[in-house]
Write a protein that holds these residues in place. Structure first.
Motif, PDB file in Angstrom:
ATOM      1  N   VAL A  12       0.863  -1.180   0.000  1.00  0.00           N
ATOM      2  CA  VAL A  12       0.000   0.000   0.000  1.00  0.00           C
ATOM      3  C   VAL A  12       0.901   1.233   0.000  1.00  0.00           C
ATOM      4  N   SER A  13       0.303   2.408   0.045  1.00  0.00           N
ATOM      5  CA  SER A  13       1.096   3.638   0.026  1.00  0.00           C
ATOM      6  C   SER A  13       1.474   4.037   1.444  1.00  0.00           C
ATOM      7  N   GLN A  14       2.752   4.088   1.691  1.00  0.00           N
ATOM      8  CA  GLN A  14       3.294   4.425   3.005  1.00  0.00           C
ATOM      9  C   GLN A  14       3.145   5.926   3.251  1.00  0.00           C
ATOM     10  N   LEU A  15       3.232   6.376   4.514  1.00  0.00           N
ATOM     11  CA  LEU A  15       2.983   7.773   4.874  1.00  0.00           C
ATOM     12  C   LEU A  15       3.835   8.774   4.097  1.00  0.00           C
ATOM     13  N   GLU A  16       4.995   8.331   3.608  1.00  0.00           N
ATOM     14  CA  GLU A  16       5.866   9.229   2.845  1.00  0.00           C
ATOM     15  C   GLU A  16       5.774   8.983   1.346  1.00  0.00           C
ATOM     16  N   GLY A  17       4.804   8.140   0.926  1.00  0.00           N
ATOM     17  CA  GLY A  17       4.530   7.966  -0.494  1.00  0.00           C
ATOM     18  C   GLY A  17       5.059   6.704  -1.130  1.00  0.00           C
ATOM     19  N   ALA A  18       6.010   6.020  -0.483  1.00  0.00           N
ATOM     20  CA  ALA A  18       6.609   4.824  -1.075  1.00  0.00           C
ATOM     21  C   ALA A  18       5.682   3.620  -0.923  1.00  0.00           C
ATOM     22  N   GLY A  19       5.830   2.635  -1.784  1.00  0.00           N
ATOM     23  CA  GLY A  19       5.085   1.398  -1.642  1.00  0.00           C
ATOM     24  C   GLY A  19       5.615   0.604  -0.460  1.00  0.00           C
ATOM     25  N   GLY A  20       4.708   0.086   0.357  1.00  0.00           N
ATOM     26  CA  GLY A  20       5.123  -0.687   1.524  1.00  0.00           C
ATOM     27  C   GLY A  20       3.985  -0.867   2.486  1.00  0.00           C
ATOM     28  N   GLY A  21       4.272  -0.742   3.788  1.00  0.00           N
ATOM     29  CA  GLY A  21       3.234  -0.721   4.797  1.00  0.00           C
ATOM     30  C   GLY A  21       2.812   0.717   5.034  1.00  0.00           C
ATOM     31  N   GLY A  35      10.267  10.697  -3.835  1.00  0.00           N
ATOM     32  CA  GLY A  35      10.949   9.439  -3.546  1.00  0.00           C
ATOM     33  C   GLY A  35      11.342   8.677  -4.795  1.00  0.00           C
ATOM     34  N   VAL A  36      12.466   7.987  -4.703  1.00  0.00           N
ATOM     35  CA  VAL A  36      12.927   7.067  -5.740  1.00  0.00           C
ATOM     36  C   VAL A  36      13.344   5.768  -5.063  1.00  0.00           C
ATOM     37  N   LYS A  37      12.878   4.669  -5.614  1.00  0.00           N
ATOM     38  CA  LYS A  37      13.255   3.355  -5.100  1.00  0.00           C
ATOM     39  C   LYS A  37      13.681   2.473  -6.275  1.00  0.00           C
ATOM     40  N   VAL A  38      14.775   1.751  -6.108  1.00  0.00           N
ATOM     41  CA  VAL A  38      15.278   0.866  -7.166  1.00  0.00           C
ATOM     42  C   VAL A  38      15.504  -0.530  -6.597  1.00  0.00           C
ATOM     43  N   LYS A  39      14.907  -1.525  -7.250  1.00  0.00           N
ATOM     44  CA  LYS A  39      15.139  -2.912  -6.849  1.00  0.00           C
ATOM     45  C   LYS A  39      16.535  -3.327  -7.283  1.00  0.00           C
TER      46      LYS A  39
END
Length: 301
Positions: A42-51, A124-128
């Motif tokens: 889901v969308s985390q409080l700071e915008g990233a995907g997660g909890g 935010g930027v996230k990279v797998k």
């Protein structure tokens, strides 16, 4: 940024550049909704995907490695004395890169802070980096991602009579800052279980709502965030989260966040998350442990 994160930054930059270099072809790709329900988080409080409280290594949206996905969300948290509204959008590219934008709007409701209002924008930027939380079921290796959150505090409203309009007047060293994190997520399908650990390097006070650094410290500190979730069914998930926090401000004896949540995924286009959250004390002017309800709605593809 602390040395513990340095060895991953070069790979992060290379993977990000490679993924974004395919952006010209993005318009030619139809979102395929190819991922399993709930595996974008889901969308985390700071915008990233997660909890709700902590980012996971999962990439938001339901686009597979040959496609893309996106979502928009709105979250409201209310405690005895404060409320936090956060909303934003995120795009997942080829199940490799996640880009997110979020705005947080924090308000007070009890004197002397009943007129308090603080807003913050987060990119935010996230990279797998390695692994696949879903398809690597025969391996103990989790999915690992590296993320960055650039935060811009937009000042303090409602305290003009006290001469306070900036977080730096409360002791923060800066009103802008960057968080760095490494997240590792493993989904155990045979046990209907998701486990996540995130290590965040941060100087943010209350996620940045009270600025960055302070009179008690102005160095990056590594803080652990953990999540565990049980998949009751394909559409219903329950879990818990815990997030450690720095203590940089004399005006804020900051405490850890934690919650218990239930997330419902009626379809891949919509999710609803409800939680009971404990956010600790927020400033010495109102030294009461803040706790209350968290409700979030996400829509996307």
């Amino acid at each position: 940024m602390p040395p513990i994160f340095g060895h991953a930054v070069q790979r992060f930059a290379l993977l990000l550049a490679a993924s974004l270099s395919t952006g010209a072809a993005l318009a030619q790709v139809t979102p395929d909704m190819g991922k399993l329900t709930a595996t974008g988080g889901v969308s985390q409080l700071e915008g990233a995907g997660g909890g709700g409280l902590t980012p996971w290594a999962l990439i938001g949206g339901y686009g597979s490695r040959d496609s893309w996905g996106a979502n928009a969300y709105y979250t409201r948290v209310t405690t005895q004395d404060y409320s936090l509204d956060t909303y934003g959008v995120a795009v997942g590219l080829f199940d490799r890169v996640e880009l997110s934008l979020a705005t947080q709007d924090f308000r007070g409701s009890l004197a002397p802070l009943n007129d308090l209002r603080i807003k913050q924008d987060i990119f935010g930027v996230k990279v797998k980096l390695i692994g696949d939380a879903v398809y690597d079921q025969d391996s103990a290796l989790p999915q690992v991602a590296l993320g960055v959150m650039a935060k811009r505090n937009k000042g303090i409203g409602g305290l003009g009579a006290l001469g306070v309009t900036k977080v730096t007047q409360l002791g923060a060293k800066d009103d802008n800052g960057v968080d760095y994190y490494v997240a590792a997520t493993k989904i155990l399908l045979d046990h209907s279980l998701l486990l996540n650990g995130t290590l965040r390097a941060t100087k943010a006070n209350q996620m940045g709502l009270l600025g960055f650094g302070g009179d008690k410290g102005d160095s990056y500190e590594a803080r652990l965030e953990v999540s565990a979730a049980y998949m009751i069914s394909r559409k219903l998930v329950a879990g818990v989260e815990y997030r450690m926090k720095p203590r940089n401000l004399g005006a804020d004896n900051e405490k850890a966040y934690y919650d218990a949540f239930v997330a419902w995924f009626p379809s891949k286009h919509v999710s609803v998350t409800a939680a009971y959250a404990v956010l600790g004390d927020i400033t010495v002017f109102n030294p009461v442990r803040q706790r209350g309800m968290y409700l979030s709605v996400q829509a996307g593809f």
